[in-house]
Design a protein around this motif. Structure first.
Motif, short mmCIF file in Angstrom:
data_model
loop_
_atom_site.label_atom_id
_atom_site.label_comp_id
_atom_site.label_asym_id
_atom_site.label_seq_id
_atom_site.Cartn_x
_atom_site.Cartn_y
_atom_site.Cartn_z
N UNK A 132 0.80 -1.22 0.00
CA UNK A 132 0.00 0.00 0.00
C UNK A 132 0.83 1.27 0.00
N UNK A 133 2.06 1.19 0.42
CA UNK A 133 2.90 2.39 0.50
C UNK A 133 3.30 2.91 -0.88
N UNK A 134 2.94 2.18 -1.93
CA UNK A 134 3.33 2.58 -3.28
C UNK A 134 4.73 2.14 -3.60
N UNK A 135 5.04 0.90 -3.26
CA UNK A 135 6.37 0.37 -3.54
C UNK A 135 6.28 -1.11 -3.86
N UNK A 136 7.32 -1.61 -4.53
CA UNK A 136 7.46 -3.03 -4.82
C UNK A 136 8.76 -3.50 -4.20
N UNK A 137 8.69 -4.58 -3.44
CA UNK A 137 9.87 -5.17 -2.79
C UNK A 137 10.24 -6.45 -3.54
N UNK A 138 11.50 -6.55 -3.89
CA UNK A 138 12.00 -7.72 -4.61
C UNK A 138 12.81 -8.59 -3.67
N UNK A 139 12.45 -9.89 -3.60
CA UNK A 139 13.15 -10.85 -2.74
C UNK A 139 13.75 -11.96 -3.60
N UNK A 140 14.90 -12.48 -3.17
CA UNK A 140 15.45 -13.63 -3.88
C UNK A 140 14.72 -14.90 -3.44
N UNK A 141 15.13 -16.05 -4.01
CA UNK A 141 14.39 -17.28 -3.76
C UNK A 141 14.64 -17.87 -2.36
N UNK A 142 15.43 -17.15 -1.55
CA UNK A 142 15.63 -17.56 -0.16
C UNK A 142 14.96 -16.61 0.82
N UNK A 143 14.23 -15.64 0.26
CA UNK A 143 13.51 -14.70 1.10
C UNK A 143 14.29 -13.48 1.53
N UNK A 173 0.42 3.64 -6.48
CA UNK A 173 -0.83 2.94 -6.13
C UNK A 173 -0.99 1.57 -6.79
N UNK A 174 -0.20 0.63 -6.36
CA UNK A 174 -0.18 -0.69 -7.00
C UNK A 174 -1.07 -1.68 -6.26
N UNK A 175 -2.08 -2.23 -6.96
CA UNK A 175 -2.94 -3.25 -6.37
C UNK A 175 -2.93 -4.56 -7.15
N UNK A 176 -2.16 -4.63 -8.22
CA UNK A 176 -2.08 -5.86 -8.98
C UNK A 176 -0.75 -5.97 -9.70
N UNK A 177 -0.17 -7.19 -9.71
CA UNK A 177 1.10 -7.45 -10.37
C UNK A 177 0.98 -8.65 -11.29
N UNK A 178 1.74 -8.62 -12.38
CA UNK A 178 1.87 -9.78 -13.25
C UNK A 178 3.24 -9.73 -13.89
N UNK A 217 -10.85 3.58 -20.43
CA UNK A 217 -10.77 2.13 -20.48
C UNK A 217 -10.79 1.49 -19.10
N UNK A 218 -10.10 2.11 -18.15
CA UNK A 218 -9.92 1.52 -16.82
C UNK A 218 -10.41 2.45 -15.73
N UNK A 219 -10.99 1.85 -14.68
CA UNK A 219 -11.37 2.60 -13.50
C UNK A 219 -11.04 1.76 -12.27
N UNK A 220 -9.99 2.17 -11.57
CA UNK A 220 -9.46 1.48 -10.39
C UNK A 220 -9.14 0.01 -10.72
N UNK A 221 -8.15 -0.20 -11.58
CA UNK A 221 -7.73 -1.58 -11.86
C UNK A 221 -7.07 -2.22 -10.64
N UNK A 222 -7.50 -3.42 -10.28
CA UNK A 222 -6.99 -4.07 -9.06
C UNK A 222 -6.42 -5.46 -9.33
N UNK A 223 -6.62 -6.00 -10.50
CA UNK A 223 -6.10 -7.33 -10.81
C UNK A 223 -5.57 -7.36 -12.23
#
Length: 214
Positions: A126-137, A147-152, A186-192
């Motif tokens: 919710x803070x408006x950030x993306x945290x990247x972790x390696x495969x060991x956490x 304002x990110x609510x969905x990732x792909x 086209x979009x209004x509050x995209x979440x997924x």
């Protein structure tokens, strides 16, 4: 269609694991205070059920076949629990028995998680950030997004559904923003958001109540 619908009150996420089992996260009860993760076989027979104290959100299956369960929250709980202090968020990384192996901890309640070809996990919050972790956490990178609510993720490009900007932004795995597309028409509050193997991008526009394909 054979799912026991009466079992759920408010479904938050669903995923299918390598064995074809369904993982469902939901809240139930008079005040939606019971937060559970249920595991079903292909015939919707209940295999596992686990309660979580914080609110549960989306669930994803990682490339390591572990279950990644987003911990979310609502504004009232944040005010009561943290009383002005920074609210942390977690993604619970669980095994097939729904036992938590470790947590991916971020600086605010989480909204989604995605994975690149190196099995790194990207957690939006919710803070408006993306945290990247390696495969060991281990945390290896933090970058800002609006304002990110969905990732792909597709071919090591991170697609971010920006709910406030009503658009989709595209980032490299190092956090560099490449482009954006979409508009208020086209979009209004995209979440997924999800991307198929052919590169088609499907975005859930929550306020319009439709799915837009790019």
């Amino acid at each position: 269609k054979n799912a026991p619908r009466r079992h759920f009150c408010e479904i938050r996420g669903i995923a299918i694991d390598k064995n074809g089992c369904f993982l469902v996260t939901y809240m139930k009860g008079l005040h939606l205070i019971s937060n559970e993760v249920a595991k079903y076989d292909q015939n919707w027979k209940l295999l596992r059920l686990k309660c979580f104290k914080p609110m549960v959100g989306k669930v994803k299956i990682g490339p390591d076949h572990k279950y990644y369960i987003c911990e979310t929250n609502n504004v009232m709980i944040i005010k009561v629990k943290y009383r002005g202090q920074p609210a942390i968020g977690k993604v619970h990384v669980c095994d097939e028995e729904l036992e938590c192996l470790y947590d991916l901890t971020v600086d605010s309640p989480t909204s989604d998680v995605a994975f690149d070809t190196s099995s790194c996990a990207y957690v939006s919050c919710w803070s408006g950030s993306v945290h990247k972790f390696d495969n060991k956490g281990n945390l290896i990178l933090v970058f800002k997004v609006p304002s990110c609510y969905g990732l792909a993720m597709q071919r090591d490009l991170l697609y971010v559904a920006e709910s406030d900007g009503n658009c989709v932004s595209v980032y490299k795995t190092n956090g560099e923003r490449l482009t954006a597309f979409g508009s208020d028409r086209e979009l209004s509050v995209p979440v997924g958001i999800t991307v198929d193997e052919n590169g088609f991008i499907y975005v859930c526009s929550s306020r319009k109540g439709n799915i837009v394909v790019y």
